[in-house]
Design a protein around this motif. Structure first.
Motif, PDB file in Angstrom:
ATOM      1  N   ASN A   1      44.949  -5.702 -10.301  1.00  0.00           N
ATOM      2  CA  ASN A   1      45.328  -4.470 -10.987  1.00  0.00           C
ATOM      3  C   ASN A   1      44.180  -3.957 -11.848  1.00  0.00           C
ATOM      4  OD1 ASN A   1      46.950  -2.386 -11.843  1.00  0.00           O
ATOM      5  ND2 ASN A   1      47.957  -3.591 -13.435  1.00  0.00           N
ATOM      6  N   ALA A   2      43.109  -3.513 -11.192  1.00  0.00           N
ATOM      7  CA  ALA A   2      41.928  -3.051 -11.923  1.00  0.00           C
ATOM      8  C   ALA A   2      42.181  -1.681 -12.546  1.00  0.00           C
ATOM      9  CB  ALA A   2      40.739  -2.966 -10.978  1.00  0.00           C
ATOM     10  N   PRO A   3      41.794  -1.512 -13.822  1.00  0.00           N
ATOM     11  CA  PRO A   3      41.944  -0.189 -14.458  1.00  0.00           C
ATOM     12  C   PRO A   3      41.144   0.871 -13.706  1.00  0.00           C
ATOM     13  CG  PRO A   3      41.451  -1.879 -16.088  1.00  0.00           C
ATOM     14  CD  PRO A   3      41.252  -2.511 -14.748  1.00  0.00           C
ATOM     15  N   LYS A   4      41.694   2.054 -13.627  1.00  0.00           N
ATOM     16  CA  LYS A   4      41.021   3.157 -12.939  1.00  0.00           C
ATOM     17  C   LYS A   4      39.703   3.478 -13.643  1.00  0.00           C
ATOM     18  CE  LYS A   4      41.879   7.774 -11.121  1.00  0.00           C
ATOM     19  NZ  LYS A   4      42.787   8.933 -11.101  1.00  0.00           N
ATOM     20  N   ASN A   5      38.662   3.712 -12.867  1.00  0.00           N
ATOM     21  CA  ASN A   5      37.330   4.099 -13.366  1.00  0.00           C
ATOM     22  C   ASN A   5      36.623   3.003 -14.157  1.00  0.00           C
ATOM     23  OD1 ASN A   5      37.606   6.664 -12.205  1.00  0.00           O
ATOM     24  ND2 ASN A   5      38.681   7.419 -14.010  1.00  0.00           N
TER      25      ASN A   5
ATOM     26  N   ASN B   1      26.258  -8.321  -0.460  1.00  0.00           N
ATOM     27  CA  ASN B   1      27.520  -7.698  -0.050  1.00  0.00           C
ATOM     28  C   ASN B   1      28.727  -8.625  -0.093  1.00  0.00           C
ATOM     29  OD1 ASN B   1      26.860  -5.017   0.227  1.00  0.00           O
ATOM     30  ND2 ASN B   1      26.064  -5.287   2.285  1.00  0.00           N
ATOM     31  N   ILE B   2      28.581  -9.782  -0.730  1.00  0.00           N
ATOM     32  CA  ILE B   2      29.717 -10.684  -0.900  1.00  0.00           C
ATOM     33  C   ILE B   2      29.743 -11.137  -2.355  1.00  0.00           C
ATOM     34  CG2 ILE B   2      30.740 -12.894  -0.274  1.00  0.00           C
ATOM     35  CD1 ILE B   2      29.380 -12.607   2.461  1.00  0.00           C
TER      36      ILE B   2
ATOM     37  N   CYS C   1      34.202 -11.935 -10.152  1.00  0.00           N
ATOM     38  CA  CYS C   1      34.925 -10.674 -10.325  1.00  0.00           C
ATOM     39  C   CYS C   1      35.936 -10.716 -11.462  1.00  0.00           C
ATOM     40  CB  CYS C   1      35.640 -10.303  -9.034  1.00  0.00           C
ATOM     41  SG  CYS C   1      34.527  -9.971  -7.658  1.00  0.00           S
ATOM     42  N   ASN C   2      36.358 -11.911 -11.858  1.00  0.00           N
ATOM     43  CA  ASN C   2      37.303 -11.969 -12.980  1.00  0.00           C
ATOM     44  C   ASN C   2      36.786 -12.823 -14.125  1.00  0.00           C
ATOM     45  OD1 ASN C   2      37.932 -14.635 -12.118  1.00  0.00           O
ATOM     46  ND2 ASN C   2      39.443 -13.821 -10.698  1.00  0.00           N
ATOM     47  N   SER C   3      35.462 -12.859 -14.275  1.00  0.00           N
ATOM     48  CA  SER C   3      34.877 -13.545 -15.428  1.00  0.00           C
ATOM     49  C   SER C   3      35.229 -12.770 -16.707  1.00  0.00           C
ATOM     50  CB  SER C   3      33.359 -13.669 -15.265  1.00  0.00           C
ATOM     51  OG  SER C   3      32.779 -12.387 -15.140  1.00  0.00           O
ATOM     52  N   PRO C   4      35.183 -13.433 -17.862  1.00  0.00           N
ATOM     53  CA  PRO C   4      35.632 -12.780 -19.110  1.00  0.00           C
ATOM     54  C   PRO C   4      34.947 -11.450 -19.402  1.00  0.00           C
ATOM     55  CG  PRO C   4      35.344 -15.129 -19.462  1.00  0.00           C
ATOM     56  CD  PRO C   4      34.830 -14.844 -18.086  1.00  0.00           C
ATOM     57  N   GLY C   5      33.635 -11.391 -19.194  1.00  0.00           N
ATOM     58  CA  GLY C   5      32.912 -10.157 -19.491  1.00  0.00           C
ATOM     59  C   GLY C   5      33.326  -9.004 -18.609  1.00  0.00           C
TER      60      GLY C   5
ATOM     61  N   ILE D   1      30.795  -3.633  -2.856  1.00  0.00           N
ATOM     62  CA  ILE D   1      30.888  -4.558  -3.990  1.00  0.00           C
ATOM     63  C   ILE D   1      32.019  -4.128  -4.914  1.00  0.00           C
ATOM     64  CG2 ILE D   1      29.678  -5.438  -6.038  1.00  0.00           C
ATOM     65  CD1 ILE D   1      28.556  -6.582  -3.477  1.00  0.00           C
ATOM     66  N   LYS D   2      32.150  -2.829  -5.130  1.00  0.00           N
ATOM     67  CA  LYS D   2      33.224  -2.309  -5.989  1.00  0.00           C
ATOM     68  C   LYS D   2      34.600  -2.715  -5.457  1.00  0.00           C
ATOM     69  CE  LYS D   2      35.383   1.971  -7.555  1.00  0.00           C
ATOM     70  NZ  LYS D   2      35.397   3.439  -7.463  1.00  0.00           N
ATOM     71  N   ARG D   3      34.803  -2.576  -4.143  1.00  0.00           N
ATOM     72  CA  ARG D   3      36.092  -2.929  -3.550  1.00  0.00           C
ATOM     73  C   ARG D   3      36.439  -4.396  -3.807  1.00  0.00           C
ATOM     74  NH1 ARG D   3      34.510   0.637   0.421  1.00  0.00           N
ATOM     75  NH2 ARG D   3      33.492  -0.979   1.649  1.00  0.00           N
TER      76      ARG D   3
END
Length: 203
Positions: A149-153, A112-113, A119-123, A137-139
């Motif tokens: 600024n994560a793209p929606k969906n 859960n962490i 979260c911002n790795s290239p892949g 995890i999604k949050r």
């Protein structure tokens, strides 16, 4: 090959849907990285996959020619991994040139962490979709996404193939190595798993 469990149930669903899917498992070479980040020993673990999983020779599969609709990866680090690396042609930004949709499924499960760098790795950034196991995890992926600024969906909570694999595994459908059987006998066994991150920080 040891990380195949993070993809197996997705592969199986596609493999069994012959009417709609042509699915290929293509193990690609990877190397250990030396301290100067140059490529050390190279591995290709095609022959280490389960017998029931048909695999293709990566050198015979031309991505540029075949242009698959979807490619699923479990290694999001590209050139940022200081321990191992796939060839640069298989980095996520290069795969994006030849596939319509790039999907990243994590090969690990978080408690859960999730760290910002994961979260911002290239892949993650280059993927069209990232499959995650729960809303918490999604949050975190959305918060830590570059510039927040994560793209929606982009981040889809669809569960974890790794957990699905664990839940479907029984003592009857796993062949335990003889050496393990001899050591374990009828004892209760506890698996203590350490993180590579801790070893890298405190070598």
């Amino acid at each position: 090959a040891s990380m195949w469990d993070c993809m197996e149930t997705v592969w199986r669903a596609a493999y069994e849907d012959r009417e709609h899917c042509n699915v290929y498992v293509i193990p690609i070479p990877y190397c250990d990285r030396n301290s100067d980040l140059s490529c050390g020993e190279i591995y290709c673990e095609k022959d280490l996959f389960p017998d029931y999983v048909p695999t293709l020779d990566w050198s015979q599969y031309d991505l540029a020619k075949l242009k698959p609709d979807i490619a699923v990866i479990h290694n999001p680090y590209d050139n940022t991994n200081i321990v191992t690396s796939v060839e640069a042609r298989f980095y996520s930004h290069n795969l994006k040139k030849y596939v319509k949709k790039l999907v990243y499924i994590r090969y690990y499960i978080s408690n859960n962490i999730v760290s910002c760098d994961k979260c911002n790795s290239p892949g993650v950034v280059n993927a069209d979709y990232v499959i995650l196991e729960n809303e918490n995890i999604k949050r975190q992926y959305e918060i830590y996404y570059p510039k927040g600024n994560a793209p929606k969906n982009k981040f889809l909570v669809l569960g974890s193939p790794k957990i699905e694999k664990i839940l479907s595994t029984t003592i009857e459908n796993v062949e335990m190595p003889l050496s393990w059987k001899q050591l374990i006998a009828n004892r209760k066994v506890i698996l203590y798993n350490t993180s590579l991150g801790a070893m890298l920080k405190n070598p």
